[in-house]
Write a protein that holds these residues in place. Structure first.
Motif, PDB file in Angstrom:
ATOM      1  N   TYR A 138       5.438  -9.735 -10.176  1.00 10.87           N
ATOM      2  CA  TYR A 138       4.620  -9.749  -8.972  1.00 10.87           C
ATOM      3  C   TYR A 138       4.618  -8.369  -8.329  1.00 10.87           C
ATOM      4  CZ  TYR A 138       4.728 -14.789  -9.450  1.00 10.87           C
ATOM      5  OH  TYR A 138       4.573 -16.054  -9.924  1.00 10.87           O
ATOM      6  N   ALA A 139       3.582  -8.095  -7.565  1.00  6.63           N
ATOM      7  CA  ALA A 139       3.485  -6.822  -6.858  1.00  6.63           C
ATOM      8  C   ALA A 139       4.553  -6.753  -5.775  1.00  6.63           C
ATOM      9  CB  ALA A 139       2.100  -6.676  -6.233  1.00  6.63           C
ATOM     10  N   LEU A 140       5.058  -5.550  -5.577  1.00 12.29           N
ATOM     11  CA  LEU A 140       6.110  -5.351  -4.586  1.00 12.29           C
ATOM     12  C   LEU A 140       5.523  -5.376  -3.180  1.00 12.29           C
ATOM     13  CD1 LEU A 140       8.020  -2.483  -6.373  1.00 12.29           C
ATOM     14  CD2 LEU A 140       8.544  -4.910  -6.389  1.00 12.29           C
ATOM     15  N   GLY A 141       6.340  -5.770  -2.218  1.00 14.09           N
ATOM     16  CA  GLY A 141       5.881  -5.896  -0.844  1.00 14.09           C
ATOM     17  C   GLY A 141       5.873  -4.580  -0.096  1.00 14.09           C
ATOM     18  N   LYS A 142       5.745  -4.665   1.224  1.00 15.21           N
ATOM     19  CA  LYS A 142       5.618  -3.472   2.045  1.00 15.21           C
ATOM     20  C   LYS A 142       6.878  -2.612   2.045  1.00 15.21           C
ATOM     21  CE  LYS A 142       2.096  -5.003   5.239  1.00 15.21           C
ATOM     22  NZ  LYS A 142       1.727  -5.163   6.630  1.00 15.21           N
ATOM     23  N   GLY A 143       8.032  -3.203   1.919  1.00 16.90           N
ATOM     24  CA  GLY A 143       9.249  -2.431   1.990  1.00 16.90           C
ATOM     25  C   GLY A 143       9.531  -1.606   0.747  1.00 16.90           C
ATOM     26  N   GLU A 144       8.837  -1.862  -0.338  1.00 16.77           N
ATOM     27  CA  GLU A 144       9.153  -1.209  -1.609  1.00 16.77           C
ATOM     28  C   GLU A 144       7.947  -0.491  -2.198  1.00 16.77           C
ATOM     29  OE1 GLU A 144      10.384  -4.617  -3.660  1.00 16.77           O
ATOM     30  OE2 GLU A 144      12.309  -4.760  -2.664  1.00 16.77           O
ATOM     31  N   GLY A 145       7.140   0.141  -1.379  1.00 22.68           N
ATOM     32  CA  GLY A 145       6.027   0.917  -1.895  1.00 22.68           C
ATOM     33  C   GLY A 145       4.661   0.385  -1.527  1.00 22.68           C
ATOM     34  N   ASN A 146       4.593  -0.810  -0.981  1.00 20.47           N
ATOM     35  CA  ASN A 146       3.343  -1.415  -0.546  1.00 20.47           C
ATOM     36  C   ASN A 146       2.294  -1.445  -1.653  1.00 20.47           C
ATOM     37  OD1 ASN A 146       1.509  -2.678   1.033  1.00 20.47           O
ATOM     38  ND2 ASN A 146       1.032  -0.946   2.311  1.00 20.47           N
ATOM     39  N   HIS A 147       2.646  -2.001  -2.789  1.00 22.79           N
ATOM     40  CA  HIS A 147       1.678  -2.138  -3.865  1.00 22.79           C
ATOM     41  C   HIS A 147       0.603  -3.156  -3.515  1.00 22.79           C
ATOM     42  CE1 HIS A 147       3.885   0.399  -6.623  1.00 22.79           C
ATOM     43  NE2 HIS A 147       4.984  -0.217  -6.264  1.00 22.79           N
ATOM     44  N   ILE A 148       0.946  -4.126  -2.695  1.00 24.31           N
ATOM     45  CA  ILE A 148      -0.036  -5.155  -2.325  1.00 24.31           C
ATOM     46  C   ILE A 148      -1.193  -4.523  -1.559  1.00 24.31           C
ATOM     47  CG2 ILE A 148      -0.385  -7.253  -0.970  1.00 24.31           C
ATOM     48  CD1 ILE A 148       2.495  -8.001  -1.652  1.00 24.31           C
ATOM     49  N   GLY A 149      -0.894  -3.602  -0.659  1.00 24.59           N
ATOM     50  CA  GLY A 149      -1.953  -2.922   0.089  1.00 24.59           C
ATOM     51  C   GLY A 149      -2.841  -2.090  -0.805  1.00 24.59           C
ATOM     52  N   ARG A 150      -2.250  -1.441  -1.796  1.00 17.99           N
ATOM     53  CA  ARG A 150      -3.041  -0.636  -2.726  1.00 17.99           C
ATOM     54  C   ARG A 150      -3.938  -1.506  -3.590  1.00 17.99           C
ATOM     55  NH1 ARG A 150       1.624   3.504  -4.890  1.00 17.99           N
ATOM     56  NH2 ARG A 150       2.059   4.465  -2.891  1.00 17.99           N
ATOM     57  N   ILE A 151      -3.409  -2.636  -4.029  1.00 18.25           N
ATOM     58  CA  ILE A 151      -4.202  -3.525  -4.878  1.00 18.25           C
ATOM     59  C   ILE A 151      -5.353  -4.136  -4.078  1.00 18.25           C
ATOM     60  CG2 ILE A 151      -4.122  -5.631  -6.259  1.00 18.25           C
ATOM     61  CD1 ILE A 151      -1.212  -4.897  -6.884  1.00 18.25           C
ATOM     62  N   LYS A 152      -5.121  -4.447  -2.812  1.00 14.24           N
ATOM     63  CA  LYS A 152      -6.179  -5.002  -1.965  1.00 14.24           C
ATOM     64  C   LYS A 152      -7.313  -4.008  -1.775  1.00 14.24           C
ATOM     65  CE  LYS A 152      -3.609  -8.438   0.655  1.00 14.24           C
ATOM     66  NZ  LYS A 152      -3.111  -8.829   1.965  1.00 14.24           N
ATOM     67  N   LYS A 153      -6.987  -2.708  -1.727  1.00  9.99           N
ATOM     68  CA  LYS A 153      -8.027  -1.701  -1.618  1.00  9.99           C
ATOM     69  C   LYS A 153      -8.820  -1.587  -2.914  1.00  9.99           C
ATOM     70  CE  LYS A 153      -5.915   1.233   1.860  1.00  9.99           C
ATOM     71  NZ  LYS A 153      -5.318   2.560   2.143  1.00  9.99           N
ATOM     72  N   LEU A 154      -8.122  -1.731  -4.051  1.00 15.14           N
ATOM     73  CA  LEU A 154      -8.802  -1.627  -5.338  1.00 15.14           C
ATOM     74  C   LEU A 154      -9.627  -2.864  -5.657  1.00 15.14           C
ATOM     75  CD1 LEU A 154      -5.948  -0.059  -7.473  1.00 15.14           C
ATOM     76  CD2 LEU A 154      -8.009   1.067  -6.659  1.00 15.14           C
ATOM     77  N   MET A 155      -9.178  -4.025  -5.173  1.00 16.86           N
ATOM     78  CA  MET A 155      -9.899  -5.273  -5.427  1.00 16.86           C
ATOM     79  C   MET A 155     -10.197  -5.953  -4.097  1.00 16.86           C
ATOM     80  SD  MET A 155      -7.982  -6.643  -8.868  1.00 16.86           S
ATOM     81  CE  MET A 155      -6.942  -7.708  -7.981  1.00 16.86           C
ATOM     82  N   PRO A 156     -11.242  -5.520  -3.376  1.00 16.00           N
ATOM     83  CA  PRO A 156     -11.487  -6.058  -2.033  1.00 16.00           C
ATOM     84  C   PRO A 156     -11.946  -7.501  -2.011  1.00 16.00           C
ATOM     85  CG  PRO A 156     -13.241  -4.575  -2.701  1.00 16.00           C
ATOM     86  CD  PRO A 156     -12.197  -4.497  -3.753  1.00 16.00           C
TER      87      PRO A 156
END
Length: 116
Positions: free
Chosen positions: A96-114
């Motif tokens: 699973y994608a890492l959360g905000k405390g560990e690089g915020n991959h979820i935020g990056r993925i949300k930008k790539l897949m709106p």
């Protein structure tokens, strides 16, 4: 006669000293401006653009029902001919994608897949 159709509504207030410029002409000019008759960028202000989905991210990540992003197995496609079964079993899992405390991959993925 001078045409005042090119003026903005703020400028029309200061033109009351003209005798040929009647209130009815003022309302016609303001109506023309408000309806967008003189607007150059009318389409750009009303048109909504769609954001393209990054297809590389869409191929690697899938959104779960809980809102998390899951990826497939990594490191098992090629170059693993001499690996032990224990190592292959460990790498052959998704994650699973890492959360905000560990690089915020979820935020990056949300930008790539709106639209995911």
């Amino acid at each position: 006669m001078i045409s005042f159709t090119f003026l903005r509504p703020k400028l029309l207030a200061g033109l009351s000293f003209f005798t040929s410029f009647t209130p009815s002409a003022t309302s016609l000019v303001q109506k023309n401006i408000l309806q967008g008759g003189l607007s150059r960028n009318k389409s750009s202000s009303t048109k909504k653009y769609k954001i393209k989905t990054n297809k590389g991210a869409a191929a690697r990540w899938h959104k779960t029902k809980s809102g998390l992003f899951k990826h497939g197995a990594i490191g098992v496609n090629h170059g693993n001919s001499n690996w032990s079964n224990r190592i292959l079993a460990r790498t052959n899992r998704g994650g699973y994608a890492l959360g905000k405390g560990e690089g915020n991959h979820i935020g990056r993925i949300k930008k790539l897949m709106p639209y995911a």
